[in-house]
Write an enzyme that holds these catalytic residues in place. Structure first.
Site, PDB file in Angstrom:
ATOM      1  N   ASP B 196       0.829  -1.192   0.000  1.00  0.00           N
ATOM      2  CA  ASP B 196       0.000   0.000   0.000  1.00  0.00           C
ATOM      3  C   ASP B 196       0.867   1.248   0.000  1.00  0.00           C
ATOM      4  O   ASP B 196       0.646   2.188  -0.755  1.00  0.00           O
ATOM      5  CB  ASP B 196      -0.886  -0.021   1.252  1.00  0.00           C
ATOM      6  N   ASP B 336      -9.384  -1.114   3.844  1.00  0.00           N
ATOM      7  CA  ASP B 336      -8.927  -0.776   5.188  1.00  0.00           C
ATOM      8  C   ASP B 336      -9.734  -1.506   6.231  1.00  0.00           C
ATOM      9  O   ASP B 336      -9.180  -2.121   7.147  1.00  0.00           O
ATOM     10  CB  ASP B 336      -9.068   0.732   5.433  1.00  0.00           C
TER      11      ASP B 336
END
Lengths: 248, 415
Positions: B196, B336
């Site tokens: 990420d 997330d």
């Protein structure tokens, strides 16, 4: 012993905190954030303490003085951290006041400051209850229970829940007293909080003796009641002072 | 009381936006922890063979070093698949095939809600011996899945239904991830956090390309994104929730993980379900389509909409973004939700003390990320800080704190 008992023990330890949370803190998002950060700070303090003491554990559980040193050092560390917490809070207060001026809202009232202190204290209490009591409650949800030799009249889970309740009370209201003491420069308040914390911690040493918990736990609750009364008196005094200032 | 006559204090509304995004994250984590503690207590070693265990299947008898290397290989394969899939997504977006992407995402949501939700519902029915027959169950499940798809992709649904379904999708996918072997899960989490970080901050990263493409074309990224209700104040006009508004203002976004990998995982797990009924034929067909199925289950965005006032200093933006004076809403990508819940779910498999510690760490990480967002005003990844703190706190709690606390508590010594 079953889910009902497990939930019961959890509520014994955290019931009043839950009520405080729902009544005061859940309405103001900033207080929820304060609670979470306070819980995090005290968790970090517990981790640091366990890191320092890890090399010496497990302690011989027949002698009491290593435990006394452990408790004393932990309380000293936590009180030092409380002072640091106060300094950070002071800085935050200045930022918030500057921000309030900029968006032309009123500055923080006295009750606001006390509510922030209450949220901070509740965070401390919740951290204690969660890590010392709740995290060990998992077996209580199952079919059996557990008794400790030293306090064999009631199950271990209930004893730890009751002790956690006393400590939650002490921690929650100590923070209000401490913040007020630092703000006013009141030496009595400033010294009251560490001494009560130390006394409460040392009183749990009485639990070390066989059957000692019959004496130790009521004394602990005495400390909790003392804290609540002192806090109530202090808050009443300050509020009536500020009211008199507004009126005059 | 005198309070009613005073003007509203600063404290009444400060920080509301953060709480509005923290609440669903907490609910998702709570649901995953509940599922894990209910379903895994029966200690069924249900080892999913999915794309995340393609390189190495962990068995209990291997040495630590073997497990670590195996987990590393698994994670590398996984991250590679995710990277490829994200690049394919960027390609599709570049070729303006958004319609296809949207339809595909709707299909993925249906599969997640229908098949994964169905599996977990079956586990729960088995656990609690709920008396329900097949036909009723099928009808209910089908309706549940269809409404979920509609809720996520049509904006006419009540926002609470949309938010609820997004949290449910996150929970279902996260639960499946917790079924992976232990070492693989931890190394995978760290690998995804690093990915990420790279994908959003490097100039060649796929997520950054995607965000820049979407911004330059003034279009929505077709992805699953959780959007908190915007904070409306009595003094500001209520703005319609259009995503185009934020283009004209300063916007800062957080990018989180896209889980095209989830689809690959999905394919294999779906194929596991189906292959137990039919042959391996379906499994091979599904797995062969991995490269073409690239839609995302989660979007790479935390979108922070700001108010129209230009020339704001950073500090005021930071506090402004906490709900005072801005009608912005914070958006958080579903990836997330999923990876935070995976971390907490895996912590729940050890003990509840780690759960509480990891929860606090993740919330702290999210708070720090939001503050960095307000500070840097550009796309930031949401996973790394929280996952780093979460993993750190997990290992610290497991190896340091637990011994300390148990020692003190069992002797009834507390402070």
């Amino acid at each position: 012993m079953t889910v009902a008992a497990g939930i019961g023990y959890a509520l014994v330890a955290l019931g009043p905190s839950l009520s405080l949370f729902i009544a005061f803190i859940s309405k103001k998002p900033f207080l929820i954030l304060t609670l979470l950060s306070s819980t995090l700070v005290w968790l970090i303090s517990l981790i640091i303490l366990s890191g320092i003491w890890r090399a010496f554990l497990p302690l011989n559980s027949t002698t009491w003085w290593p435990f006394a040193i452990l408790i004393f050092s932990s309380i000293a560390f936590q009180e030092g951290l409380r002072l640091l917490f106060w300094k950070v809070y002071k800085r935050l207060e200045d930022i918030l006041d500057a921000f309030a001026d900029r968006v032309s809202k009123p500055r923080l009232y006295l009750t606001d400051k006390m509510q922030i202190a209450l949220a901070g204290g509740l965070g401390h209490g919740v951290a204690h209850a969660v890590f010392f009591c709740l995290s060990l409650l998992t077996p209580a949800f199952g079919p059996a229970t557990y008794f400790v030799d030293r306090c064999s009249q009631i199950p271990f889970f209930l004893v730890s829940a009751i002790i956690a309740l006393a400590f939650v009370t002490v921690h929650t209201f100590s923070m209000v007293i401490a913040f007020n003491g630092y703000a006013e420069g009141n030496k009595v308040d400033q010294l009251f909080v560490p001494s009560v914390h130390l006394a409460a911690g040392m009183m749990t040493l009485i639990n070390f003796a066989y059957g000692g918990c019959v004496i130790g736990i009521p004394l602990l609750f005495l400390m909790a009641i003392l804290t609540v009364m002192h806090c109530g008196r202090m808050v009443w005094r300050r509020l009536s002072e500020s009211q008199r200032q507004v009126d005059s | 009381m005198a309070q009613n006559q005073r003007p509203k204090s600063l404290l009444d509304s400060l920080g509301e936006e953060i709480i509005r995004i923290l609440t669903p994250v907490s609910i998702c984590m709570l649901l995953v922890v509940l599922l894990v503690s209910i379903l895994n207590s029966s200690s069924s070693l249900y080892v999913t063979s999915s794309i995340a265990t393609i390189a190495y299947s962990e068995t209990g008898s291997d040495s630590s070093w073997d497990k670590f290397i195996g987990a590393l290989l698994n994670s590398l394969v996984f991250v590679a698949v995710v990277t490829v899939a994200t690049f394919i997504l960027v390609l599709f977006f570049y070729l303006k095939c958004s319609k296809f992407l949207k339809i595909y995402m709707g299909f993925s949501s249906f599969v997640v809600l229908g098949f994964m939700g169905g599996e977990i519902a079956l586990f729960l029915i088995e656990e609690f011996s709920v008396p329900v027959d097949c036909i009723t169950f099928l009808v209910l499940l089908f309706n549940f899945a269809v409404i979920g798809v509609l809720a996520v992709f049509m904006s006419k649904m009540p926002i609470i239904v949309t938010q609820g379904y997004l949290v449910l999708i996150g929970m279902l996918v996260a639960y499946w991830f917790t079924l992976l072997p232990e070492w693989t899960t931890w190394v995978l989490l760290v690998a995804m956090a690093l990915y990420d970080l790279a994908a959003v901050l490097l100039p060649v990263g796929p997520l950054r390309l995607l965000v820049e493409l979407a911004m330059s074309r003034d279009e929505d990224i077709p992805a699953l994104v959780y959007e908190a209700r915007p904070v409306t104040h009595h003094d500001s006009a209520s703005r319609p929730v259009q995503t185009r508004i934020w283009r004209e203002r300063q916007n800062a976004r957080l990018d989180s993980e896209d889980s095209s990998s989830l689809n690959s995982d999905l394919n294999s797990t779906v194929s596991i379900v189906q292959s137990s009924h039919n042959g391996a034929r379906i499994a091979r067909v599904e797995e062969g389509q991995v490269s073409q199925r690239d839609a995302e289950l989660s979007a790479p965005l935390i979108d922070h909409r700001m108010d129209a006032q230009d020339g704001l200093s950073t500090e005021s933006l930071m506090l402004e973004g906490m709900g005072l004076g801005s009608s912005g809403a914070i958006k958080l990508g579903l990836g997330d939700f999923i990876f935070y819940s995976v971390l907490v779910g895996r912590a729940a498999m050890y003990d509840f003390m780690t759960v509480y510690a990891c929860y606090l760490a993740i919330v702290a990480g999210l708070g720090i990320t939001l503050m960095l967002l307000a500070l840097y005003q550009k796309a930031l990844p949401a996973l790394p800080v929280s996952i780093a703190l979460g993993v750190l706190f997990y290992f610290l709690t497991r190896f340091l704190l637990e011994v300390f606390i148990v020692q003190c508590s069992l002797n009834l010594l507390m402070f």
